[in-house]
Design an enzyme around this catalytic site. Structure first.
Site, mmCIF file in Angstrom:
data_model
loop_
_atom_site.group_PDB
_atom_site.id
_atom_site.type_symbol
_atom_site.label_atom_id
_atom_site.label_comp_id
_atom_site.label_asym_id
_atom_site.label_seq_id
_atom_site.Cartn_x
_atom_site.Cartn_y
_atom_site.Cartn_z
ATOM 1 N N GLU A 154 0.826 -1.212 0.000
ATOM 2 C CA GLU A 154 0.000 0.000 0.000
ATOM 3 C C GLU A 154 0.862 1.266 0.000
ATOM 4 O OE1 GLU A 154 -2.688 -0.671 3.342
ATOM 5 O OE2 GLU A 154 -4.004 -1.875 2.070
ATOM 6 N N ASP A 197 -8.261 -9.168 4.394
ATOM 7 C CA ASP A 197 -7.980 -8.008 5.244
ATOM 8 C C ASP A 197 -9.066 -7.840 6.302
ATOM 9 O OD1 ASP A 197 -6.884 -5.741 6.258
ATOM 10 O OD2 ASP A 197 -7.291 -4.461 4.535
ATOM 11 N N GLU A 249 -12.269 -1.974 12.264
ATOM 12 C CA GLU A 249 -12.351 -1.323 10.952
ATOM 13 C C GLU A 249 -13.502 -1.860 10.103
ATOM 14 O OE1 GLU A 249 -8.788 -1.677 8.624
ATOM 15 O OE2 GLU A 249 -9.650 -0.595 6.926
#
Ligand code: GCV
Length: 682
Positions: free
Chosen positions: A291, A370, A398
């Site tokens: 990323e 993820d 998240e």
């Protein structure tokens, strides 16, 4: 010792220390962590009317120590090496308790264990499960030497991610708008809470290391040392996320090539500096080639080359590098159906098994994608027996409701830890791992975690890192009893315990029901990852698709016709996941693209499952709100906790309905199949 006013005491309210603090307590031994034990005991006794004595000399082992007087004796027995540095022996019965440990950390964990047992430590049956009277000794040792939390805290406020990346509990405990917080006393309280659930390591900055954060390694090292000074008294070691490009960013070198002698010399010198400032420093955390973070690929080097460089410079000081396996292509083309993010970590790392330095710990997310609400276990964990592994869990929510939704994650984590790649017990995730890492859910919020009940996730993380076989419902029970001391009583209080259990035990499954179905994941709003956007990522470069069309949905990850991900698992899982008729329902759309009329093992079609579970999920959240509003709950948990939780539950109901309506409508429009129960779909 008490959590500072203005902050919720979490699982260490003063009342939790009453059983210890109201007795005659003797502490034997000396050393920094013994001093912490002494201070804890003295504080508790001062508050609850007991007496605290301290004899600095070590005790002789066994009954001699127990005869020294005191209802509770906490004794350092340096010869008891079989307990390790963190283990303890607990002997109890006849109203007296003896805790013995070979080192201060063990004594501290033993004290918190007695606190956890409460009055029952002194009055209950001995803890060997037999109900035997008389004195019985139990031995406790953590399953993992390192039980670590990663903070994704930025030093500077990031223009998009804020002070804490994926943080849902306010600002950072450590950093504020580019500076170290002037008052670090909450960090000391945090360390205390961590020790009381078993965590012993913290990485103090985000794995995405930006320009300011990179400097923590060199000219801002004093900030890190100041944090370490707060964590140390509770046996928590400090770790630091570093940039792989640090030799260029900070050292002015033209390269960060891990095989370049000048780069190696730079890292060795920087690491010497760190240990000069923080002698018990734990090590580095690195997110490389991921990323946008720099890494060894830029120099044509492998991740073993990169990680080993850091392992080599840390090893002489006793440190380790946690090297993350979260490496994938985030510039994918959705038209390309062969490239699969789920394969990436396996394909990058499994061939490197055995190539890593002994001071390298490969940190692997528990699933191949993820942190979705449901994923299979990452095949990397079963494929690297000659590599030190740590499994990474996401305590911060998240993708699981961002601490606005009540989602108790321990049942998911237990399932992951118990998963066996083969038939033997030592092929479990828990046994394949050498450590557990959680992404912290804590911030400067007065309740620590935004949603007060999300404290239970942090607590459970620590307890499972100590004992991965612990039963999540039992751990939740411990947390309830500690946090709401009245809950352990009878009558209305016993009701509170049952109420909170009922709200939380299955909350992960409830969340799964009203969000993305059958393991497919990802139907979240891009960027902030909150709320539904069924096609939000469908045509994006991030490699996270569901491939829904008018005929069906799901990702074909079979070897026969798909991306081959099922074949990354060892037998029998490769076969189990490859075949439609053996693939578990909850992972069906992760591994297969199927027609809407495909019949699940449950007997329902996929489309009817989507309709039914979304309706059920919302109903379950509505029932949760009703439970929280029952008479007596506010009194038992405190008005502040009650109000904050209620505010979050209201948002959860709103959001769950939005999820339900969008997902049901989307699939109704795609498939044209009506609901078998005739419910109106917007
Ligand atoms: C810290 C996900 C999150 C990122 C996070 C990343 C990681 O992609 O959305 O915010 O970055 O995981 O684990 O490195």
């Amino acid at each position: 010792m008490a959590i500072a006013a203005g902050r919720h005491p979490a699982w260490l309210p003063q009342g939790a220390f009453r059983p210890v603090g109201s007795r005659r307590v003797l502490v034997r031994g000396s050393g920094p962590l013994v001093d912490t034990v002494v201070a804890e005991v003295a504080g508790a006794c001062a508050r609850h009317g007991g007496t605290a004595r301290h004899l600095p000399g070590p005790a002789a082992s066994g009954p001699a120590a127990s005869g020294e007087g005191g209802d509770l004796v906490l004794a350092l027995v340096p010869g008891a090496t079989e307990l390790g540095t963190e283990g303890f022996a607990l002997t109890r019965g006849d109203g007296r308790v003896l805790v013995e440990a070979a080192a201060g950390a063990g004594l501290l964990y033993g004290l918190f264990h007695v606190v956890r047992l409460g009055e029952g430590a002194f009055t209950g049956p001995a803890g060997d499960g037999t109900g035997a009277r008389g004195r019985v000794t139990e031995r406790h040792r953590p399953a993992y030497d390192r039980r670590m939390l990663d903070h994704w805290d930025n030093v500077d406020v990031h223009p998009v991610m804020g002070q804490v990346e994926r943080g849902y509990a306010g600002g950072s405990l450590f950093w504020q708008a580019g500076r170290l917080r002037p008052d670090l006393s909450p960090v000391r309280d945090y360390a205390r809470l961590l020790a009381a659930c078993g965590v012993n390591a913290v990485a103090v900055n985000n794995v995405n290391v930006h320009r300011t954060e990179a400097r923590l390694l060199t000219d801002r090292l004093a900030d890190v040392a100041a944090i370490a000074a707060q964590l140390r008294p509770y046996g928590v070691r400090t770790h630091l996320s570093v940039s792989f490009a640090a030799p260029m960013l900070l050292g002015g070198l033209p390269t960060a090539d891990p095989l370049d002698p000048a780069v190696r010399a730079w890292w060795a010198e920087a690491t010497r500096g760190v240990y000069a400032a923080i002698p018990d420093f734990g090590g580095y955390v690195v997110k490389a080639d991921s990323e946008g973070q720099p890494g060894p690929f830029a120099y044509g080097r492998t991740h073993a080359d990169g990680a080993n460089l850091l392992g080599e410079v840390l090893a002489p000081h006793g440190g380790v590098v946690h090297w993350r396996a979260f490496v994938y292509d985030h510039r994918q083309d959705w038209r390309d159906r062969r490239t699969d993010r789920a394969n990436a970590a396996y394909d990058h790392f499994a061939p490197l098994d055995g190539a890593f330095h002994e001071a390298v710990v490969l940190q692997v997310k528990h699933g191949p994608m993820d942190f979705q609400p449901r994923e299979p276990v990452s095949p990397v964990i079963g494929a690297m027996p000659r590599t030190r592994l740590a499994v990474e869990l996401q305590v911060t929510q998240e993708y699981t409701g961002q601490q606005r939704h009540l989602v108790h994650l321990a049942p998911m984590w237990s399932q992951v830890l118990a998963f066996r790649f083969g038939t033997a017990p030592d092929t479990s995730v828990a046994r394949s791992a050498g450590g557990l890492v959680g992404v912290s859910n804590v911030g400067d919020d007065p309740f620590w975690t935004g949603h007060p009940l999300a404290q239970a996730n942090l607590y459970a993380f620590g307890r499972l890192a100590w004992d991965p076989q612990a039963d999540p419902a039992t751990v939740l029970g411990e947390w309830i009893d500690l946090t709401f001391p009245g809950a352990a009583g009878t009558g209305a209080d016993a009701d509170l315990r049952a109420t909170v259990h009922a709200m939380m035990d299955r909350s992960w499954l409830t969340y799964e029901k009203y969000t993305a179905p059958l393991g497919v994941g990802w139907m979240v709003t891009p960027g902030d990852h909150y709320g539904p956007a069924v096609d939000g990522y469908e045509y994006s470069p991030w490699g996270t698709y569901h491939f829904a069309d008018r005929d069906g949905v799901g990702v074909d990850r079979t070897v026969a016709t798909g991306t081959g991900n099922a074949g990354r698992y060892p037998h029998p899982w490769s076969a189990t996941y490859e075949a439609l008729d053996t693939c578990p329902d909850e992972l069906l759309l992760f591994f297969h693209h199927v027609p809407y009329g495909h019949v699940l093992h449950s007997g329902r079609t996929v489309i009817q499952h989507i309709y039914d579970t979304h309706v059920e999920g919302v109903e379950e959240v509505e029932a949760t709100v009703r439970a929280w509003r029952r008479p007596g709950v506010a009194e038992a948990v405190g008005a502040d906790v009650h109000a904050r939780v209620l505010e979050r539950l209201r948002e959860q109901v709103r959001s769950a309905r939005e999820w339900r309506d969008q997902v049901m409508t989307y699939f109704f429009r795609k498939s044209g199949v009506p609901d078998a129960h005739g419910r109106a779909i917007p």
